[in-house]
Write an enzyme that holds these catalytic residues in place. Sequence first.
Site, mmCIF file in Angstrom:
data_model
loop_
_atom_site.group_PDB
_atom_site.id
_atom_site.type_symbol
_atom_site.label_atom_id
_atom_site.label_comp_id
_atom_site.label_asym_id
_atom_site.label_seq_id
_atom_site.Cartn_x
_atom_site.Cartn_y
_atom_site.Cartn_z
ATOM 1 N N TYR A 1 -1.996 0.344 10.765
ATOM 2 C CA TYR A 1 -1.994 -0.141 9.374
ATOM 3 C C TYR A 1 -0.672 0.210 8.689
ATOM 4 C CZ TYR A 1 -3.746 -0.956 4.585
ATOM 5 O OH TYR A 1 -3.920 -1.408 3.295
ATOM 6 N N SER B 1 0.859 -1.185 0.000
ATOM 7 C CA SER B 1 0.000 0.000 0.000
ATOM 8 C C SER B 1 0.894 1.233 0.000
ATOM 9 C CB SER B 1 -0.845 0.003 1.276
ATOM 10 O OG SER B 1 -1.577 1.206 1.396
HETATM 11 O O1 NJP Z 1 -9.964 -5.412 0.544
HETATM 12 P P1 NJP Z 1 -10.972 -6.608 0.861
HETATM 13 P P2 NJP Z 1 -9.120 -5.024 -0.752
HETATM 14 N N1 NJP Z 1 -6.823 -15.163 5.910
HETATM 15 O O2 NJP Z 1 -11.367 -6.429 2.287
HETATM 16 C C1 NJP Z 1 -9.006 -11.696 2.914
HETATM 17 C C2 NJP Z 1 -4.581 -3.703 0.293
HETATM 18 N N2 NJP Z 1 -4.954 -2.325 0.002
HETATM 19 O O3 NJP Z 1 -9.369 -5.912 -1.877
HETATM 20 O O4 NJP Z 1 -10.963 -14.179 4.513
HETATM 21 C C3 NJP Z 1 -7.137 -15.220 4.610
HETATM 22 O O5 NJP Z 1 -12.030 -6.677 -0.181
HETATM 23 C C4 NJP Z 1 -10.491 -11.390 2.818
HETATM 24 O O6 NJP Z 1 -11.271 -12.571 2.667
HETATM 25 P P3 NJP Z 1 -12.012 -13.372 3.848
HETATM 26 C C5 NJP Z 1 -5.158 -4.284 1.559
HETATM 27 O O7 NJP Z 1 -4.424 -3.947 2.706
HETATM 28 C C6 NJP Z 1 -6.251 -1.923 -0.141
HETATM 29 O O8 NJP Z 1 -9.318 -3.570 -0.936
HETATM 30 O O9 NJP Z 1 -13.017 -14.203 3.106
HETATM 31 N N3 NJP Z 1 -7.704 -14.215 3.945
HETATM 32 C C7 NJP Z 1 -10.553 -10.651 1.500
HETATM 33 O O10 NJP Z 1 -10.655 -11.541 0.416
HETATM 34 C C8 NJP Z 1 -5.102 -5.766 1.253
HETATM 35 O O11 NJP Z 1 -3.818 -6.276 1.542
HETATM 36 C C9 NJP Z 1 -6.541 -0.587 -0.401
HETATM 37 O O12 NJP Z 1 -12.635 -12.334 4.747
HETATM 38 C C10 NJP Z 1 -7.977 -13.104 4.631
HETATM 39 C C11 NJP Z 1 -9.195 -9.948 1.421
HETATM 40 O O13 NJP Z 1 -8.346 -10.540 2.388
HETATM 41 C C12 NJP Z 1 -5.337 -5.823 -0.254
HETATM 42 O O14 NJP Z 1 -5.065 -4.514 -0.753
HETATM 43 C C13 NJP Z 1 -5.527 0.323 -0.512
HETATM 44 C C14 NJP Z 1 -7.685 -12.960 5.979
HETATM 45 C C15 NJP Z 1 -9.314 -8.464 1.711
HETATM 46 O O15 NJP Z 1 -10.071 -7.905 0.700
HETATM 47 C C16 NJP Z 1 -6.743 -6.194 -0.670
HETATM 48 O O16 NJP Z 1 -7.645 -5.227 -0.179
HETATM 49 C C17 NJP Z 1 -4.232 -0.103 -0.366
HETATM 50 C C18 NJP Z 1 -7.084 -14.054 6.625
HETATM 51 N N4 NJP Z 1 -6.757 -14.017 7.924
HETATM 52 C C19 NJP Z 1 -3.955 -1.423 -0.112
HETATM 53 N N5 NJP Z 1 -8.084 -11.724 6.394
HETATM 54 C C20 NJP Z 1 -7.914 -0.044 -0.527
HETATM 55 N N6 NJP Z 1 -8.940 -0.850 -0.721
HETATM 56 O O17 NJP Z 1 -8.076 1.210 -0.477
HETATM 57 C C21 NJP Z 1 -8.605 -11.116 5.325
HETATM 58 O O18 NJP Z 1 -3.278 0.794 -0.486
HETATM 59 N N7 NJP Z 1 -8.550 -11.946 4.253
#
Ligand code: NJP
Length: 252
Positions: free
Chosen positions: A148, A135
């Site tokens: 974060y 990020s």
């Molecule tokens: O967010 P979101 P994004 N084990 O919440 C999964 C970075 N980023 O696509 O497990 C396995 O839709 C969760 O799935 P589930 C951000 O930090 C974002 O926007 O089913 N999986 C979901 O698929 C992140 O690294 C922005 O709940 C786990 C996914 O992670 C990445 O981009 C800006 C888990 C999260 O998807 C994707 O974010 C930026 C676990 N313990 C960086 N915990 C932004 N959106 O503005 C969560 O600079 N997940």
Amino acid sequence: MNKVAVISGASSGIGAATARGLARAGYEVVLLARREDRLKEVCGQIVDAGGRATYCVLDVTDAEAVQAFASTVDRVDVLVNNAGGAIGTDPVLKADPADWRAMYEVNVIGSLQLTQALVPRMRHTDDAVILVLTSTAGHGVYEGGGGYTTAKHGEHALTGTLRLELSGEPFRIIEIAPGMVATPEFSLNRFGGDQAKADAVYAGVPDPLSAEDVADTIVWAVTRPKHVNVDLLVLRPRAQAAQHKVHRVKPA
Ligand code: NJP
């Protein structure tokens, strides 16, 4: 034989879009996340579109589960460490250490564990790729972002260190660092399900990045020739000139 790409956090947002994009680019994709219904849905979309996709329900913070998953895969060409997220916007002096631990666990330890478990399955190829979704929060700080930004700086350090330590081996280690991406769940999770607060993040911003914009960039970076390593790519929406400088249009 198809090349295999494993994508963590593929049940929503950037991870799901990346799975779709890599499948379109010809990869057999393996989707990881904790919510099975969402994984099934995304897998189904990919298969319906003619792609090859499977999934595994996995919490990347669970060391045993990560090892168990790794033992089920024969070969991996691309690993996308995307699972992650933010919790809260408390200032440093008021933050709950449990929130900081949780962010460190998923963003840093999750990426570490998956990388350690899958690298032995990536040594069959002369072009292995490990991509880490960090990020702009891994490259600067902002008020209320302490937990974060600390975690994402950690993930950035992990990525750079890995590149140095695997130097001389056929691994490309890529970091993609997006700014403001309007995915439906990221801010909602950050604000504990408060939709109004989540919406306010993107209020008046003409065109924040979409999950597909980031996925496009990931697919582009992964599909460069094997001698081309995109070390670090920062992408932001045009409206976000810097972390603190976001152009917003007032409602008429
Ligand atoms: O967010 P979101 P994004 N084990 O919440 C999964 C970075 N980023 O696509 O497990 C396995 O839709 C969760 O799935 P589930 C951000 O930090 C974002 O926007 O089913 N999986 C979901 O698929 C992140 O690294 C922005 O709940 C786990 C996914 O992670 C990445 O981009 C800006 C888990 C999260 O998807 C994707 O974010 C930026 C676990 N313990 C960086 N915990 C932004 N959106 O503005 C969560 O600079 N997940």
